[in-house]
Scaffold this motif. Structure first.
Motif, PDB file in Angstrom:
ATOM      1  N   ARG A   1       1.399  10.670  10.882  1.00  0.00           N
ATOM      2  CA  ARG A   1       0.489   9.801  11.495  1.00  0.00           C
ATOM      3  C   ARG A   1      -0.117   8.932  10.569  1.00  0.00           C
ATOM      4  NH1 ARG A   1      -1.505  14.474  14.177  1.00  0.00           N
ATOM      5  NH2 ARG A   1      -3.016  14.796  12.737  1.00  0.00           N
ATOM      6  N   GLN A   2      -0.416   9.164   9.340  1.00  0.00           N
ATOM      7  CA  GLN A   2      -1.028   8.490   8.226  1.00  0.00           C
ATOM      8  C   GLN A   2       0.107   7.156   7.980  1.00  0.00           C
ATOM      9  OE1 GLN A   2      -2.299  10.859   5.200  1.00  0.00           O
ATOM     10  NE2 GLN A   2      -4.122  11.236   6.173  1.00  0.00           N
ATOM     11  N   GLU A   3       1.422   7.429   7.850  1.00  0.00           N
ATOM     12  CA  GLU A   3       2.423   6.706   7.740  1.00  0.00           C
ATOM     13  C   GLU A   3       2.437   5.555   8.889  1.00  0.00           C
ATOM     14  OE1 GLU A   3       6.242   7.854   7.397  1.00  0.00           O
ATOM     15  OE2 GLU A   3       5.780   9.177   5.677  1.00  0.00           O
ATOM     16  N   GLU A   4       2.598   5.872   9.986  1.00  0.00           N
ATOM     17  CA  GLU A   4       2.220   4.989  11.043  1.00  0.00           C
ATOM     18  C   GLU A   4       1.013   4.031  11.264  1.00  0.00           C
ATOM     19  OE1 GLU A   4       4.800   4.518  13.214  1.00  0.00           O
ATOM     20  OE2 GLU A   4       6.217   6.174  12.488  1.00  0.00           O
ATOM     21  N   ALA A   5       0.000   4.776  10.829  1.00  0.00           N
ATOM     22  CA  ALA A   5      -1.252   3.938  10.948  1.00  0.00           C
ATOM     23  C   ALA A   5      -1.446   3.094   9.798  1.00  0.00           C
ATOM     24  CB  ALA A   5      -2.266   5.077  10.698  1.00  0.00           C
ATOM     25  N   LEU A   6      -0.786   2.847   8.873  1.00  0.00           N
ATOM     26  CA  LEU A   6      -0.693   2.222   7.710  1.00  0.00           C
ATOM     27  C   LEU A   6       0.267   1.044   7.712  1.00  0.00           C
ATOM     28  CD1 LEU A   6      -1.597   4.316   4.593  1.00  0.00           C
ATOM     29  CD2 LEU A   6      -3.109   2.869   5.845  1.00  0.00           C
ATOM     30  N   MET A   7       1.446   1.285   8.599  1.00  0.00           N
ATOM     31  CA  MET A   7       2.579   0.361   8.717  1.00  0.00           C
ATOM     32  C   MET A   7       2.109  -0.966   8.801  1.00  0.00           C
ATOM     33  SD  MET A   7       5.758   1.714   8.526  1.00  0.00           S
ATOM     34  CE  MET A   7       6.877   1.035   9.319  1.00  0.00           C
ATOM     35  N   SER A   8       1.056  -1.253   9.803  1.00  0.00           N
ATOM     36  CA  SER A   8       0.662  -2.606  10.017  1.00  0.00           C
ATOM     37  C   SER A   8      -0.045  -3.477   8.809  1.00  0.00           C
ATOM     38  CB  SER A   8      -0.127  -2.635  11.314  1.00  0.00           C
ATOM     39  OG  SER A   8      -1.367  -1.845  11.042  1.00  0.00           O
TER      40      SER A   8
ATOM     41  N   ILE B   1       0.856  -1.279   0.013  1.00  0.00           N
ATOM     42  CA  ILE B   1      -0.086  -0.080   0.090  1.00  0.00           C
ATOM     43  C   ILE B   1       0.944   1.252  -0.140  1.00  0.00           C
ATOM     44  CG2 ILE B   1      -1.986  -1.054   1.098  1.00  0.00           C
ATOM     45  CD1 ILE B   1      -0.969  -0.065   3.571  1.00  0.00           C
ATOM     46  N   TRP B   2       0.237   2.413  -0.226  1.00  0.00           N
ATOM     47  CA  TRP B   2       0.829   3.549  -0.080  1.00  0.00           C
ATOM     48  C   TRP B   2       0.376   4.739   0.516  1.00  0.00           C
ATOM     49  CZ3 TRP B   2      -0.543   8.156  -3.384  1.00  0.00           C
ATOM     50  CH2 TRP B   2      -1.575   8.027  -3.953  1.00  0.00           C
ATOM     51  N   VAL B   3       0.882   5.531   0.626  1.00  0.00           N
ATOM     52  CA  VAL B   3       0.362   6.701   1.622  1.00  0.00           C
ATOM     53  C   VAL B   3       0.347   7.909   0.706  1.00  0.00           C
ATOM     54  CG1 VAL B   3       0.775   8.201   3.816  1.00  0.00           C
ATOM     55  CG2 VAL B   3       1.735   5.830   3.702  1.00  0.00           C
ATOM     56  N   PRO B   4      -0.642   8.518   0.606  1.00  0.00           N
ATOM     57  CA  PRO B   4      -1.003   9.642  -0.380  1.00  0.00           C
ATOM     58  C   PRO B   4      -0.330  11.159   0.501  1.00  0.00           C
ATOM     59  CG  PRO B   4      -3.032   8.543  -0.076  1.00  0.00           C
ATOM     60  CD  PRO B   4      -2.087   8.009   1.044  1.00  0.00           C
ATOM     61  N   GLU B   5      -0.178  11.962  -0.415  1.00  0.00           N
ATOM     62  CA  GLU B   5       0.549  13.141   0.247  1.00  0.00           C
ATOM     63  C   GLU B   5      -0.767  13.915   0.707  1.00  0.00           C
ATOM     64  OE1 GLU B   5       2.753  17.149  -1.560  1.00  0.00           O
ATOM     65  OE2 GLU B   5       2.077  15.638  -2.995  1.00  0.00           O
ATOM     66  N   TYR B   6      -0.631  14.162   1.946  1.00  0.00           N
ATOM     67  CA  TYR B   6      -1.819  14.761   2.759  1.00  0.00           C
ATOM     68  C   TYR B   6      -1.827  16.352   2.490  1.00  0.00           C
ATOM     69  CZ  TYR B   6      -4.483  16.804   6.313  1.00  0.00           C
ATOM     70  OH  TYR B   6      -5.590  17.430   7.240  1.00  0.00           O
ATOM     71  N   GLY B   7      -0.556  16.853   2.337  1.00  0.00           N
ATOM     72  CA  GLY B   7      -0.698  18.392   1.912  1.00  0.00           C
ATOM     73  C   GLY B   7      -1.562  18.813   0.622  1.00  0.00           C
TER      74      GLY B   7
ATOM     75  N   THR C   1       0.320  15.176  10.372  1.00  0.00           N
ATOM     76  CA  THR C   1      -0.756  14.256  10.032  1.00  0.00           C
ATOM     77  C   THR C   1      -0.099  13.338   8.708  1.00  0.00           C
ATOM     78  OG1 THR C   1      -2.314  16.006   9.911  1.00  0.00           O
ATOM     79  CG2 THR C   1      -2.917  13.947   8.412  1.00  0.00           C
ATOM     80  N   GLN C   2       1.025  13.872   8.174  1.00  0.00           N
ATOM     81  CA  GLN C   2       1.345  12.881   6.946  1.00  0.00           C
ATOM     82  C   GLN C   2       2.379  11.697   7.870  1.00  0.00           C
ATOM     83  OE1 GLN C   2       1.627  13.721   3.783  1.00  0.00           O
ATOM     84  NE2 GLN C   2       2.486  11.592   3.334  1.00  0.00           N
TER      85      GLN C   2
ATOM     86  N   LEU D   1      -4.231  27.758   1.659  1.00  0.00           N
ATOM     87  CA  LEU D   1      -3.442  27.159   3.047  1.00  0.00           C
ATOM     88  C   LEU D   1      -2.862  28.206   4.042  1.00  0.00           C
ATOM     89  CD1 LEU D   1      -1.459  24.188   1.588  1.00  0.00           C
ATOM     90  CD2 LEU D   1      -3.467  24.074   2.732  1.00  0.00           C
ATOM     91  N   GLU D   2      -2.974  28.078   5.368  1.00  0.00           N
ATOM     92  CA  GLU D   2      -2.285  29.079   6.283  1.00  0.00           C
ATOM     93  C   GLU D   2      -0.975  28.457   6.723  1.00  0.00           C
ATOM     94  OE1 GLU D   2      -5.299  30.000   8.837  1.00  0.00           O
ATOM     95  OE2 GLU D   2      -7.170  29.536   7.623  1.00  0.00           O
ATOM     96  N   PHE D   3      -0.360  29.475   7.371  1.00  0.00           N
ATOM     97  CA  PHE D   3       0.808  29.136   8.077  1.00  0.00           C
ATOM     98  C   PHE D   3       0.821  27.697   8.943  1.00  0.00           C
ATOM     99  CE2 PHE D   3       4.300  29.974  11.222  1.00  0.00           C
ATOM    100  CZ  PHE D   3       5.662  29.237  10.466  1.00  0.00           C
ATOM    101  N   SER D   4      -0.264  27.889   9.777  1.00  0.00           N
ATOM    102  CA  SER D   4      -0.523  26.897  10.865  1.00  0.00           C
ATOM    103  C   SER D   4      -0.872  25.624  10.294  1.00  0.00           C
ATOM    104  CB  SER D   4      -1.637  27.189  11.874  1.00  0.00           C
ATOM    105  OG  SER D   4      -2.930  27.603  10.910  1.00  0.00           O
ATOM    106  N   ASP D   5      -1.111  25.583   8.898  1.00  0.00           N
ATOM    107  CA  ASP D   5      -1.356  24.366   8.264  1.00  0.00           C
ATOM    108  C   ASP D   5      -0.367  23.265   7.930  1.00  0.00           C
ATOM    109  OD1 ASP D   5      -4.190  24.557   7.962  1.00  0.00           O
ATOM    110  OD2 ASP D   5      -4.055  25.863   6.219  1.00  0.00           O
ATOM    111  N   MET D   6       0.834  24.370   7.893  1.00  0.00           N
ATOM    112  CA  MET D   6       2.040  23.618   7.607  1.00  0.00           C
ATOM    113  C   MET D   6       2.625  22.536   8.565  1.00  0.00           C
ATOM    114  SD  MET D   6       3.079  24.692   4.732  1.00  0.00           S
ATOM    115  CE  MET D   6       1.512  24.790   4.217  1.00  0.00           C
ATOM    116  N   SER D   7       2.608  22.894   9.937  1.00  0.00           N
ATOM    117  CA  SER D   7       2.605  21.977  10.988  1.00  0.00           C
ATOM    118  C   SER D   7       1.667  20.681  10.890  1.00  0.00           C
ATOM    119  CB  SER D   7       2.601  22.636  12.289  1.00  0.00           C
ATOM    120  OG  SER D   7       3.674  23.813  12.475  1.00  0.00           O
ATOM    121  N   ARG D   8       0.441  21.094  10.724  1.00  0.00           N
ATOM    122  CA  ARG D   8      -0.673  20.078  10.737  1.00  0.00           C
ATOM    123  C   ARG D   8      -0.380  19.185   9.437  1.00  0.00           C
ATOM    124  NH1 ARG D   8      -7.012  21.634   8.675  1.00  0.00           N
ATOM    125  NH2 ARG D   8      -7.677  19.406   8.338  1.00  0.00           N
ATOM    126  N   ILE D   9       0.045  19.701   8.540  1.00  0.00           N
ATOM    127  CA  ILE D   9       0.351  18.746   7.481  1.00  0.00           C
ATOM    128  C   ILE D   9       1.371  17.654   7.410  1.00  0.00           C
ATOM    129  CG2 ILE D   9       1.164  18.688   4.943  1.00  0.00           C
ATOM    130  CD1 ILE D   9      -0.067  21.124   4.517  1.00  0.00           C
ATOM    131  N   GLY D  10       2.657  17.988   8.199  1.00  0.00           N
ATOM    132  CA  GLY D  10       3.771  17.282   8.652  1.00  0.00           C
ATOM    133  C   GLY D  10       3.307  16.306   9.663  1.00  0.00           C
TER     134      GLY D  10
END
Length: 349
Positions: free
Chosen positions: A241-248, A210-216, A238-239, A227-236
């Protein structure tokens, strides 16, 4: 009546469902359970830090100690007097291992036990050595009992040796947290319109994973590009978290469409600085790193900038990876050529 304290000792290379059964049985039978783990020379992906994290995540209420030579040396440098300055080699006599374990339990954990839980033939002899050691060094008169759990491997017919030979074949015997240690994350970078996402999809299909899409990109679409400046931290965040969630759910490899390093680039490009936390998130490591070259036609889909920006982004990736000392492979040509290059790299690693 429960035992006062129970002991479990193992390599846990890796920690599997058979070990979990043993630990859960001890928890049910004891007021307190302590776990000691060591292995020398050890095994790939089953180092001290991994084993410590597995035990912490799966059994947070159980006191555990994962030991290796480096850990013991650190204790020594802190002024601690140690009878053992290194863990016994796997091939050393049973008496050495039993004495080391009794010492570690008593001296390092400050603990004696009245039960030891194993799934092995050596359990009775191990209990005798523990009894003698605690009697001599801790004045404990109560003998240590051996509780044998599923020695015939009827409930869970698996061993660490079998799993190490093929962890993916024996996936069902591993908890998600443990299985993830055997999955390699592959990150694909590329400037805008370099075929990065297409490649990720094709690679995942080719590798049966499987693959992890680009959340940004997803958030950009949801917010219509605002997009706002605060979105940058959120994107990083979330990216990751999505990787970790799909590892299994991945099979050997997890294909990652960008990483927080990409978010760092956009934060600097759009706002002139790194959003809070992004520098740390951008340190995240991957087993393999690939960059799609800007050698394909630029396609404007309404969200992208232009070829000059694409070239700038590509150059930034090359510079950043070089400065960070990250080995990477440049992918050129069409999708098939890029897939072949990736597979060649994976097969040669």
């Amino acid at each position: 009546m429960k035992f006062r304290a129970g002991l479990i000792v193992g390599k846990f290379c890796p920690l599997h469902k058979g070990h979990e059964l043993l630990i859960e049985t001890a928890i049910a039978a004891c007021e307190k359970v302590v776990i000691i783990s060591y292995a020398k020379p050890g095994f790939a992906r089953c180092g001290r830090e991994n084993r410590d994290s597995w035990l912490s995540a799966l059994f947070p209420s159980v006191e555990h100690l994962v030991i290796d030579d480096a850990w013991l040396n650190e204790q020594k440098t802190q002024g601690r007097t140690l009878r053992f300055t290194g863990v016994p080699h796997d091939d050393e006599p049973e008496l050495t291992h039993r004495t080391f374990t009794a010492w570690a339990c008593h001296e390092l954990l400050g603990q004696t036990v009245d039960a030891v839980f194993t799934s092995e033939n050596y359990g009775d002899g191990f209990a005798r050595i523990l009894t003698e050691y605690f009697k001599e060094h801790a004045s404990q008169s109560q003998p240590v009992r051996h509780i044998c759990v599923d020695k015939a491997r009827v409930s869970l017919p698996i061993s660490g040796t079998q799993i190490r030979q093929d962890p993916f074949k024996h996936r069902t015997y591993l908890s998600n947290r443990v299985y993830a240690a055997f999955v390699d994350r592959i990150v694909i970078y590329g400037g805008e319109s370099t075929g990065k996402t297409t490649l990720c999809q094709a690679l995942a299909e080719r590798l049966g994973t499987i693959w992890v899409p680009e959340y940004g990109r997803q958030l950009w679409t949801e917010k219509d590009g605002a997009l706002e400046f605060s979105d940058m931290s959120r994107i990083g965040r979330t990216q990751v978290r999505q990787e970790e969630a799909l590892m299994s759910d991945a099979n050997k490899f997890l294909i990652c469409d960008t990483s927080p390093l990409t978010t760092l680039f956009y934060s600097q490009a759009m706002f002139g600085t790194a959003a809070p936390g992004l520098e740390d998130l951008a340190q995240r490591t991957y087993a393999h790193t690939f960059i799609c070259a800007p050698d394909v036609a630029f396609v404007q889909d309404g969200t992208r900038q232009d070829t000059a920006f694409r070239d700038r982004q590509h150059a930034w990736y090359l510079t950043e990876l070089a400065q960070r000392g990250i080995d990477h492979t440049l992918l050129t040509g069409d999708v098939d050529a890029r897939i072949s290059a990736v597979l060649d790299k994976l097969n040669s690693s």
